[in-house]
Design a protein around this motif. Structure first.
Motif, PDB file in Angstrom:
ATOM      1  N   PHE A 175     -24.316   5.846 -17.668  1.00  0.00           N
ATOM      2  CA  PHE A 175     -23.569   4.973 -16.759  1.00  0.00           C
ATOM      3  C   PHE A 175     -22.875   3.879 -17.543  1.00  0.00           C
ATOM      4  O   PHE A 175     -23.214   3.608 -18.693  1.00  0.00           O
ATOM      5  CB  PHE A 175     -24.484   4.382 -15.681  1.00  0.00           C
ATOM      6  CG  PHE A 175     -25.442   3.327 -16.177  1.00  0.00           C
ATOM      7  CD1 PHE A 175     -26.558   3.685 -16.936  1.00  0.00           C
ATOM      8  CD2 PHE A 175     -25.234   1.991 -15.893  1.00  0.00           C
ATOM      9  CE1 PHE A 175     -27.444   2.717 -17.398  1.00  0.00           C
ATOM     10  CE2 PHE A 175     -26.114   1.015 -16.352  1.00  0.00           C
ATOM     11  CZ  PHE A 175     -27.225   1.381 -17.100  1.00  0.00           C
ATOM     12  N   ASN A 176     -21.879   3.281 -16.904  1.00  0.00           N
ATOM     13  CA  ASN A 176     -21.117   2.219 -17.565  1.00  0.00           C
ATOM     14  C   ASN A 176     -21.777   0.883 -17.269  1.00  0.00           C
ATOM     15  O   ASN A 176     -21.760   0.415 -16.130  1.00  0.00           O
ATOM     16  CB  ASN A 176     -19.664   2.249 -17.073  1.00  0.00           C
ATOM     17  CG  ASN A 176     -18.785   1.349 -17.894  1.00  0.00           C
ATOM     18  OD1 ASN A 176     -19.232   0.299 -18.379  1.00  0.00           O
ATOM     19  ND2 ASN A 176     -17.530   1.725 -18.059  1.00  0.00           N
ATOM     20  N   GLU A 177     -22.335   0.270 -18.313  1.00  0.00           N
ATOM     21  CA  GLU A 177     -23.110  -0.963 -18.145  1.00  0.00           C
ATOM     22  C   GLU A 177     -22.237  -2.204 -18.098  1.00  0.00           C
ATOM     23  O   GLU A 177     -22.755  -3.301 -18.019  1.00  0.00           O
ATOM     24  CB  GLU A 177     -24.070  -1.158 -19.325  1.00  0.00           C
ATOM     25  CG  GLU A 177     -24.939   0.008 -19.584  1.00  0.00           C
ATOM     26  CD  GLU A 177     -26.057  -0.327 -20.577  1.00  0.00           C
ATOM     27  OE1 GLU A 177     -26.228  -1.510 -20.923  1.00  0.00           O
ATOM     28  OE2 GLU A 177     -26.746   0.622 -20.984  1.00  0.00           O
ATOM     29  N   THR A 178     -20.920  -2.037 -18.215  1.00  0.00           N
ATOM     30  CA  THR A 178     -20.095  -3.243 -18.326  1.00  0.00           C
ATOM     31  C   THR A 178     -19.691  -3.819 -16.976  1.00  0.00           C
ATOM     32  O   THR A 178     -19.239  -4.951 -16.906  1.00  0.00           O
ATOM     33  CB  THR A 178     -18.828  -3.006 -19.170  1.00  0.00           C
ATOM     34  OG1 THR A 178     -17.998  -2.058 -18.489  1.00  0.00           O
ATOM     35  CG2 THR A 178     -19.163  -2.500 -20.558  1.00  0.00           C
ATOM     36  N   PHE A 179     -19.834  -3.042 -15.916  1.00  0.00           N
ATOM     37  CA  PHE A 179     -19.533  -3.623 -14.607  1.00  0.00           C
ATOM     38  C   PHE A 179     -20.380  -2.982 -13.517  1.00  0.00           C
ATOM     39  O   PHE A 179     -20.936  -1.898 -13.687  1.00  0.00           O
ATOM     40  CB  PHE A 179     -18.040  -3.513 -14.280  1.00  0.00           C
ATOM     41  CG  PHE A 179     -17.572  -2.114 -13.967  1.00  0.00           C
ATOM     42  CD1 PHE A 179     -17.457  -1.690 -12.654  1.00  0.00           C
ATOM     43  CD2 PHE A 179     -17.248  -1.231 -14.984  1.00  0.00           C
ATOM     44  CE1 PHE A 179     -17.028  -0.406 -12.357  1.00  0.00           C
ATOM     45  CE2 PHE A 179     -16.810   0.051 -14.705  1.00  0.00           C
ATOM     46  CZ  PHE A 179     -16.705   0.466 -13.386  1.00  0.00           C
ATOM     47  N   PHE A 180     -20.509  -3.689 -12.400  1.00  0.00           N
ATOM     48  CA  PHE A 180     -21.258  -3.174 -11.246  1.00  0.00           C
ATOM     49  C   PHE A 180     -20.440  -3.450  -9.996  1.00  0.00           C
ATOM     50  O   PHE A 180     -19.433  -4.162 -10.028  1.00  0.00           O
ATOM     51  CB  PHE A 180     -22.633  -3.843 -11.149  1.00  0.00           C
ATOM     52  CG  PHE A 180     -22.572  -5.345 -11.006  1.00  0.00           C
ATOM     53  CD1 PHE A 180     -22.536  -6.161 -12.125  1.00  0.00           C
ATOM     54  CD2 PHE A 180     -22.530  -5.943  -9.752  1.00  0.00           C
ATOM     55  CE1 PHE A 180     -22.458  -7.545 -11.998  1.00  0.00           C
ATOM     56  CE2 PHE A 180     -22.453  -7.333  -9.614  1.00  0.00           C
ATOM     57  CZ  PHE A 180     -22.416  -8.131 -10.750  1.00  0.00           C
TER      58      PHE A 180
END
Ligand SMILES: *[C@@H]1O[C@H](CO)[C@@H](O)[C@H](O)[C@H]1NC(C)=O
Ligand SMILES: *[C@@H]1O[C@H](CO)[C@@H](O)[C@H](O)[C@H]1NC(C)=O
Length: 200
Positions: A175-180
Motif C-alpha cells: 500500500f501507499n504509505e504517503t497518503f490516506f
C-alpha cells in the motif's frame, strides 16, 4: 489465556463493526445514489475495495487538522456546486465527502485535500470560478479500508488512521504509505478510512 481470549474477541468485534459500517454504506448508496465501492473483499479486519470511475471537486487546504481543513474546504466546494462555476449552474453532488491527508514518517502533515463527489450523471462538470478549486477524474482504484459508524472526534479518527497503517504494515500489505483517505457518508459518523493499494 484470558488475555488472548479478550484480544481475539476484541478483534472479532471490531471486524463485525467494520463490516456493519460497510454494509450500511452499500445500503445507503443503493437508496440514495451515493458513490460506493464496486467490489468489496473482506480481508482480515479490514476490507479491500475497488472504486470505479469517479469524479470529484477538490481543494487543497493547509491547516492544523483535518476537521479545520474540512470546514474551510467544504465551504469552497459547496460554493462550486451552488453556481460558483463557469456555467453559473447547480452541480449535483453526493456522498462521500472528506479529505486526503499526507504522512511523513508516520506523522500526519498539516496539508489536506478536501473533496466532494460530483454525481456521475454530470458529464463534463463546469470549470470552478475559484482558482483554488478543481474538478478531477479518478480512474478505478483499490483501497484497503475500514468502516466506522459511530461519531468520532478528531483524535479518535487520527488514532484509527494510525492503527490501520500499523495493521497493513504488520500484514505486509502493498500500500501507499504517503497518503490516506477519510470519507464520510453521513453526518452521524458513517465513514471509512483507507490507504491506496499499491501496484494495481
Ligand atoms: C461562498 O460564496 C459566498 C456567496 O457568493 C461568498 O460570500 C463566500 O465568500 C464564498 N466562500 C468561499 C469560501 O469562497
Ligand atoms: C504514493 O502516492 C504518491 C502521491 O500520489 C505518489 O507520488 C507516489 O508515487 C506513490 N508511491 C507509490 C509507491 O505508489
Amino acid at each position: 489465556m484470558l488475555r488472548i481470549f479478550l484480544t481475539v474477541s476484541v478483534l472479532f468485534w471490531n471486524q463485525l463493526a467494520a463490516q456493519k459500517a460497510v454494509d450500511e454504506v452499500l445500503d445507503l448508496c443503493e437508496d440514495d445514489n451515493c458513490f460506493s465501492p464496486a467490489v468489496v473483499i473482506e480481508d482480515k479486519n479490514y476490507d479491500e475495495m475497488e472504486f470505479k470511475f469517479d469524479q470529484l471537486v477538490e481543494t487543497e487546504v493547509h491547516t492544523v487538522n483535518f476537521k479545520s481543513a474540512m470546514e474551510i474546504g467544504l465551504e469552497k466546494l459547496f460554493n462550486y456546486s451552488h453556481c460558483g462555476n463557469a456555467a453559473g449552474t447547480v452541480v449535483p453532488i453526493s456522498a462521500p465527502w472528506g479529505v486526503y491527508g499526507y504522512l511523513e514518517n508516520g506523522k500526519i502533515q498539516q496539508k489536506f485535500k478536501v473533496f466532494l463527489e460530483i454525481v456521475p450523471e454530470v458529464i463534463n462538470p463546469p470549470e470552478p470560478t475559484d482558482p483554488t478549486v478543481k474538478t478531477v477524474f479518478i480512474p478505478p482504484v483499490w483501497y484497503f479500508a475500514r468502516g466506522f459508524d459511530k461519531k468520532l472526534d478528531e483524535q479518535q479518527i487520527e488514532e484509527r488512521v494510525t492503527q490501520l497503517l500499523k495493521d497493513l504494515e504488520q500484514d505486509n500489505q502493498p500500500f501507499n504509505e504517503t497518503f490516506f483517505l477519510i470519507a464520510f457518508y453521513n453526518t452521524h459518523g458513517l465513514m471509512g478510512i483507507a490507504f491506496e493499494k499499491a501496484g494495481e
